[in-house]
Design a protein around this motif. Structure first.
Motif, mmCIF file in Angstrom:
data_model
loop_
_atom_site.group_PDB
_atom_site.id
_atom_site.type_symbol
_atom_site.label_atom_id
_atom_site.label_comp_id
_atom_site.label_asym_id
_atom_site.label_seq_id
_atom_site.Cartn_x
_atom_site.Cartn_y
_atom_site.Cartn_z
ATOM 1 N N ARG A 17 0.544 -1.264 0.192
ATOM 2 C CA ARG A 17 0.538 0.421 -0.115
ATOM 3 C C ARG A 17 1.072 1.508 -0.188
ATOM 4 N NH1 ARG A 17 -3.500 -0.359 5.312
ATOM 5 N NH2 ARG A 17 -1.133 -0.692 6.084
ATOM 6 N N GLY A 18 2.528 1.012 -0.079
ATOM 7 C CA GLY A 18 2.634 1.747 -0.039
ATOM 8 C C GLY A 18 3.334 2.835 1.489
ATOM 9 N N TYR A 19 3.153 2.171 2.263
ATOM 10 C CA TYR A 19 3.379 2.325 3.544
ATOM 11 C C TYR A 19 4.457 1.707 4.514
ATOM 12 C CZ TYR A 19 -0.836 4.943 3.297
ATOM 13 O OH TYR A 19 -1.507 5.865 3.278
ATOM 14 N N SER A 20 5.296 2.041 4.952
ATOM 15 C CA SER A 20 6.329 1.575 5.923
ATOM 16 C C SER A 20 5.715 0.515 6.745
ATOM 17 C CB SER A 20 6.596 2.261 6.694
ATOM 18 O OG SER A 20 8.284 1.514 8.087
ATOM 19 N N LEU A 21 6.048 -0.865 7.493
ATOM 20 C CA LEU A 21 5.895 -1.562 7.861
ATOM 21 C C LEU A 21 5.711 -1.450 9.809
ATOM 22 C CD1 LEU A 21 7.812 -4.852 7.585
ATOM 23 C CD2 LEU A 21 6.416 -4.399 7.105
ATOM 24 N N PHE A 22 7.129 -0.044 9.749
ATOM 25 C CA PHE A 22 6.585 1.019 10.805
ATOM 26 C C PHE A 22 5.876 1.616 11.095
ATOM 27 C CE2 PHE A 22 10.590 -1.270 9.659
ATOM 28 C CZ PHE A 22 9.917 -2.225 10.423
ATOM 29 N N PRO A 23 4.901 2.158 12.077
ATOM 30 C CA PRO A 23 3.303 2.896 11.750
ATOM 31 C C PRO A 23 4.147 4.588 12.452
ATOM 32 C CG PRO A 23 2.806 1.305 12.738
ATOM 33 C CD PRO A 23 4.396 0.754 12.650
ATOM 34 N N GLY A 24 3.350 5.369 12.306
ATOM 35 C CA GLY A 24 4.425 6.480 12.579
ATOM 36 C C GLY A 24 3.731 7.326 14.306
ATOM 37 N N ASN A 25 4.825 7.588 14.943
ATOM 38 C CA ASN A 25 4.569 7.747 16.109
ATOM 39 C C ASN A 25 3.976 9.324 16.484
ATOM 40 O OD1 ASN A 25 4.372 8.097 18.707
ATOM 41 N ND2 ASN A 25 6.383 9.538 19.615
ATOM 42 N N ILE A 26 2.570 9.473 16.809
ATOM 43 C CA ILE A 26 1.965 10.811 17.208
ATOM 44 C C ILE A 26 2.114 10.909 18.659
ATOM 45 C CG2 ILE A 26 1.504 10.867 15.115
ATOM 46 C CD1 ILE A 26 -1.479 10.424 16.024
#
Ligand code: UTP
Length: 595
Positions: free
Chosen positions: A350-359
């Protein structure tokens, strides 16, 4: 009185002063402890008695304050600093031997039955959840001259962030029949403003005993590897922020975490000072914590590889329990290249990193949290980041200080605490007001989230429209216009107050059919129901049912008429001292319908 002794001639004036009875017992004890920690420079070359005595006493007070606000006092701070500075000088890699893997993820970035189930579970736990608002940040990037909590999240009715958060807590308290506590962390910079705002607004309808204020203090800067406390000049420490990880220390040392647990609360929801979207996702995130048994649940967003936002990774190290942690993006890519992925951080299908962004939105289970705080004394994962001036990594370009980040709590886990990540659509859960207009426009031009006052307001209305769509209303967006380089959708500008709906199911229960389009404005508050209401472009519909009443609007069409209107500020208005700063950081104003 403990006599302060030293044979160092440079300390003669100080020891005379200290032993003349000028010091309190606490000051005297601390001076002795600091001398034992090799901090003689703090007391060297003092002026003789009678010269600058007030400055000397103020200096001792500042040392005492720093001592009292750090668990274990300044001696502990100095020792921790020496240890961390030695590691930094040696170039120790904290991720040595670790292989990054995908963390345990629940993906709620699209709506559907799984989302609804999580929200329903979260609603059941809401009465056992306290809200922790970290609001001690300086907001240097925004450059606003007041506290960020006082900035309006929307300028249609100009609701400030603090008013918005309080309105959620009031609605949640009413719904659950339980006073939901609000804990606010302030700092020297934000404390007076926060207190003033609460006072001026009668706590925004919250009870006095519902609010706990915890004030974080600055920590002394360090001038070298031996952790000598840095002086601005004689009698004047250099103090710097310790970071938002202070919230963990304060919840522990103030006894607040333990008190909440004793009162039957089970979760803490950590939120930031300017994120109007957080309560869109909060309930579903709490529901995921409950259903999956997460002790530490990070609300996160999908992130494109290389994007300048920390990635949450499960760090696997043989012989150690896995550690799910935020890894800064500039450390994640090299770590991946050195271990499992020669190409670094690569996109999935899907074009995303395996490592989600921390917010930095966290749901933490209280019982294991208290155990971790007790074991760590409340000091969570400190680090130091000195800028070395020489190749031997022994001298600093400028004084360093210990720091702590709230998302690093898992570094203190030791008993198999369960960590997970819940992914939401970005603008649904997070749209902060962090950047001034010029920087935000540059970010927007680079296709990054602008994170300005205007983009935050834009996303606030966007979430309102999204909720209407989920309830089956036909929503047609107005055109997008660029206001000082930042995209802004002209409408419909939709505000659904927490008293109207806490969950998507509430919105579905209260809205049937209907349509809204163009630059229309819709504001719904209280127990209001819309059945087949059509709101035309250029129309305003405000429906507020007072407490204890219900308002039902059926088969109505609202035509264009007197309405809320968006005006871009001219250059002259932008520079005029008469234009309020909360408008200048947006570049527009919204005027109400003429009476
Ligand atoms: P930010 O990343 O927005 O940082 O903090 P900031 O310090 O407020 O803004 P800049 O970097 O100076 O522009 C994230 C959250 O953590 C809080 C902030 O108030 C915000 O809610 N925070 C930050 C603290 O409570 N204390 C701190 O020492 C730092």
């Amino acid at each position: 009185m403990i006599p302060v002794t030293s044979t160092d001639p440079r300390l003669e004036a100080f020891t005379t002063f200290a032993n003349s009875g000028a010091l309190t017992e606490a000051q005297s004890t601390l001076c002795a402890a600091l001398l034992a920690e090799n901090q003689h420079h703090l007391f060297a070359d003092w002026d003789p008695a009678g010269t600058r005595d007030a400055d000397k006493l103020a200096f001792l007070d500042s040392l005492l304050q720093a001592d009292q606000s750090y668990p274990g006092g300044l001696p502990a701070y100095i020792r921790n600093a020496r240890h961390l500075l030695a590691e930094a000088s040696a170039g120790t890699n904290p991720f040595d031997g670790c292989t990054p893997a995908q963390p345990d993820i629940v993906d709620l970035s699209t709506f559907g039955p799984e989302y609804d189930k999580a929200e329903a579970t979260g609603l059941e736990c809401l009465g056992q959840t306290a809200i922790v608002l970290v609001a001690g940040g300086l907001g240097e990037r925004l450059g606003y001259h007041g506290i960020k909590l006082d900035i309006p999240v929307e300028t249609t009715e100009s609701t400030t962030y603090l008013a918005h958060y309080a309105s959620f807590i009031r609605a949640a308290s009413k719904r659950t029949g339980r006073r939901i506590p609000l804990i606010i962390m302030t700092s020297r910079d934000t404390h007076p403003g926060t207190i003033a705002s609460l006072k001026a607004n009668a706590n925004f309808g919250l009870a006095d005993d519902q609010i706990t204020i915890l004030r974080q203090e600055l920590v002394p800067a360090l001038s070298d590897l031996d952790a000598h406390l840095a002086l601005e000049e004689k009698y004047n420490l250099i103090l710097k922020p310790h970071g938002h990880g202070d919230i963990h220390t304060l919840l522990h040392t103030s006894g607040t975490a333990a008190r909440l647990a004793a009162e039957g609360f089970r979760y803490l929801m950590f939120i930031q000072d300017t994120n109007g979207q957080v309560f869109n996702a909060a309930l579903a995130a709490i529901g995921v914590s409950e259903a999956r048994g997460y002790d530490f649940n990070s609300i996160a967003v999908n992130r494109v590889p290389g994007e300048a936002v920390g990635g949450i990774a499960r760090l696997v190290k043989p012989g150690h329990p896995d550690l799910t942690l935020n890894v800064e993006y500039n450390q994640l890519d090299p770590l991946l290249r050195a271990t499992v992925s020669p190409e670094g951080d690569v996109p999935d299908a899907r074009g995303y990193s395996l490592f989600p962004g921390n917010i930095n939105l966290l749901v933490i289970r209280l019982a294991p949290y208290i155990k971790v705080l007790e074991a760590s004394g409340g000091i969570v994962a400190e680090f130091v980041n000195p800028k070395f001036a020489d190749a031997s990594r022994t001298t600093f370009k400028k004084p360093a200080r210990l720091e702590t980040l709230m998302q690093d709590l898992p570094k203190s886990f030791s008993s198999g605490e369960k960590t997970g990540v819940t992914i939401f659509d970005r603008t649904w859960c997070f749209s902060a007001c962090k950047n001034n207009l010029a920087d935000a426009a540059a970010k927007a031009a680079a296709n990054s989230p602008a994170e300005s006052a205007s983009s935050a307001e834009n996303d606030f209305y966007l979430a309102g429209r999204q909720k209407l769509r989920m309830a089956g209303m036909t929503v047609t967006d107005g055109p997008v216009r660029s206001i000082r380089g930042i995209p802004f959708t002209t409408g419909p500008r939709v505000i659904l107050r927490p008293s109207f709906a806490l969950t998507l199911q509430d919105v579905r229960d209260r809205i049937t059919g209907g349509a809204i389009s163009g630059n229309a404005t819709l504001i719904l508050e209280g127990d209001t129901r819309l059945e087949h209401v059509v709101i035309k472009p250029g129309a305003t519909f405000v429906a507020k049912a007072p407490e204890g009443t219900q308002a039902i609007h059926t088969n109505t069409t609202i035509p264009a008429g007197a309405t809320y209107t968006l005006h871009e500020l001219t250059d002259a208005e932008m520079s005029s001292p008469d234009t309020p700063e909360f408008l200048k950081i947006r570049g527009y104003r919204i005027t109400p319908p003429a009476a």
